[in-house]
Design an enzyme around this catalytic site. Structure first.
Site, PDB file in Angstrom:
ATOM      1  N   TYR A 163       7.902   8.413   1.377  1.00 37.26           N
ATOM      2  CA  TYR A 163       6.677   7.541   1.419  1.00 37.26           C
ATOM      3  C   TYR A 163       5.497   8.357   1.556  1.00 37.26           C
ATOM      4  O   TYR A 163       4.220   8.129   1.043  1.00 37.26           O
ATOM      5  CB  TYR A 163       7.032   6.581   2.269  1.00 37.26           C
ATOM      6  CG  TYR A 163       5.808   5.529   2.549  1.00 37.26           C
ATOM      7  CD1 TYR A 163       5.636   4.484   1.643  1.00 37.26           C
ATOM      8  CD2 TYR A 163       5.052   5.638   3.654  1.00 37.26           C
ATOM      9  CE1 TYR A 163       4.427   3.553   1.988  1.00 37.26           C
ATOM     10  CE2 TYR A 163       3.887   4.919   3.718  1.00 37.26           C
ATOM     11  CZ  TYR A 163       3.620   3.804   2.855  1.00 37.26           C
ATOM     12  OH  TYR A 163       2.595   2.961   3.023  1.00 37.26           O
TER      13      TYR A 163
ATOM     14  N   ASP B 194       1.196  -5.370   6.379  1.00 36.88           N
ATOM     15  CA  ASP B 194       0.359  -4.350   6.743  1.00 36.88           C
ATOM     16  C   ASP B 194      -1.205  -4.629   6.793  1.00 36.88           C
ATOM     17  O   ASP B 194      -1.758  -4.892   5.758  1.00 36.88           O
ATOM     18  CB  ASP B 194       0.449  -2.997   5.694  1.00 36.88           C
ATOM     19  CG  ASP B 194      -0.339  -1.784   6.110  1.00 36.88           C
ATOM     20  OD1 ASP B 194      -1.132  -1.811   7.052  1.00 36.88           O
ATOM     21  OD2 ASP B 194      -0.198  -0.968   5.485  1.00 36.88           O
TER      22      ASP B 194
ATOM     23  N   ASP C  79       4.762   2.319  11.158  1.00 35.54           N
ATOM     24  CA  ASP C  79       5.493   1.613  10.474  1.00 35.54           C
ATOM     25  C   ASP C  79       6.901   1.521  10.553  1.00 35.54           C
ATOM     26  O   ASP C  79       7.628   2.385  11.097  1.00 35.54           O
ATOM     27  CB  ASP C  79       5.367   2.271   8.925  1.00 35.54           C
ATOM     28  CG  ASP C  79       3.998   2.267   8.120  1.00 35.54           C
ATOM     29  OD1 ASP C  79       3.449   1.522   8.705  1.00 35.54           O
ATOM     30  OD2 ASP C  79       4.141   2.769   6.942  1.00 35.54           O
TER      31      ASP C  79
END
Lengths: 130, 130
Positions: free
Chosen positions: B14, B38, B100
């Site tokens: 990612y 997000d 994350d």
């Protein structure tokens, strides 16, 4: 309302209290009915009696937390902190590489802790990628 | 089954795909019906159409992710990664300090992304604690 500073302060207080071996100060950060998933994926500790036992045991072992990044907050009641737990397993010094996500109630107490670490986040000095 | 290596590889992929400006490679990491929060606390992007638009926009701005700690896994289908997003806001260089947490489906695709960062995790060079 921006709870970010309060949440980050609580995360740093968690690390401080842990490292000071001060179980009372650490436990005071949690709501009585808090759920503690440490690590995420194993049976959670639910409620004061269960998580108190867990933290007293963890602290009594002399583990120390090393912060590796400043805490992150969010636009809601969650915040994250990333650290390494320096401890011993089977007589060997290990570092457990952890990210905690904490959820706070309206009184600023932790109601949910999720500790993200897996088997291969436990590293010895001679681990690959230690 | 230990999915940790697969999940960590996906988190690093990612970051790589983002930094390479390769939207296709990044989008291929996600399940079609994935939910992307997000930041956590604002309205999530639900499903490919919504998160594709979000990521294409984010990547097109030239933001770069700087990993600040190795990814963490868990004993279930969640893993975490902590980084700084270097980008511009209103003509000024800023660093957005993010953690994350990704949740994976049985095919190893991301089905849920939660990006923990708040208002005061966006820092300029002259911020306190930058």
């Amino acid at each position: 309302m921006n709870n970010s500073p309060m949440m980050k302060q609580a995360l740093l207080a968690y690390v401080d209290a842990f490292n000071a071996g001060d179980a009372e100060r650490l436990l005071a950060l949690f709501a009585e009915e808090a759920t503690v998933e440490d690590p995420v994926g194993l049976e959670p500790k639910r409620g004061r009696a269960e998580f108190e036992q867990f933290f007293r045991y963890a602290i009594s072992g002399g583990a120390k937390l090393e912060l590796v990044a400043p805490p992150r907050a969010s636009f809601s009641n969650h915040a994250a902190v990333t650290f390494i737990v320096h401890t011993e397993m089977e007589g060997r010094a290990v570092g457990i590489h952890v990210t905690d996500v904490m959820t706070f109630d309206e009184n600023g107490k932790i109601v949910h802790m999720r500790a993200f670490w897996g088997q291969d986040d436990v590293r010895t000095a001679d681990s690959p990628n230690a």
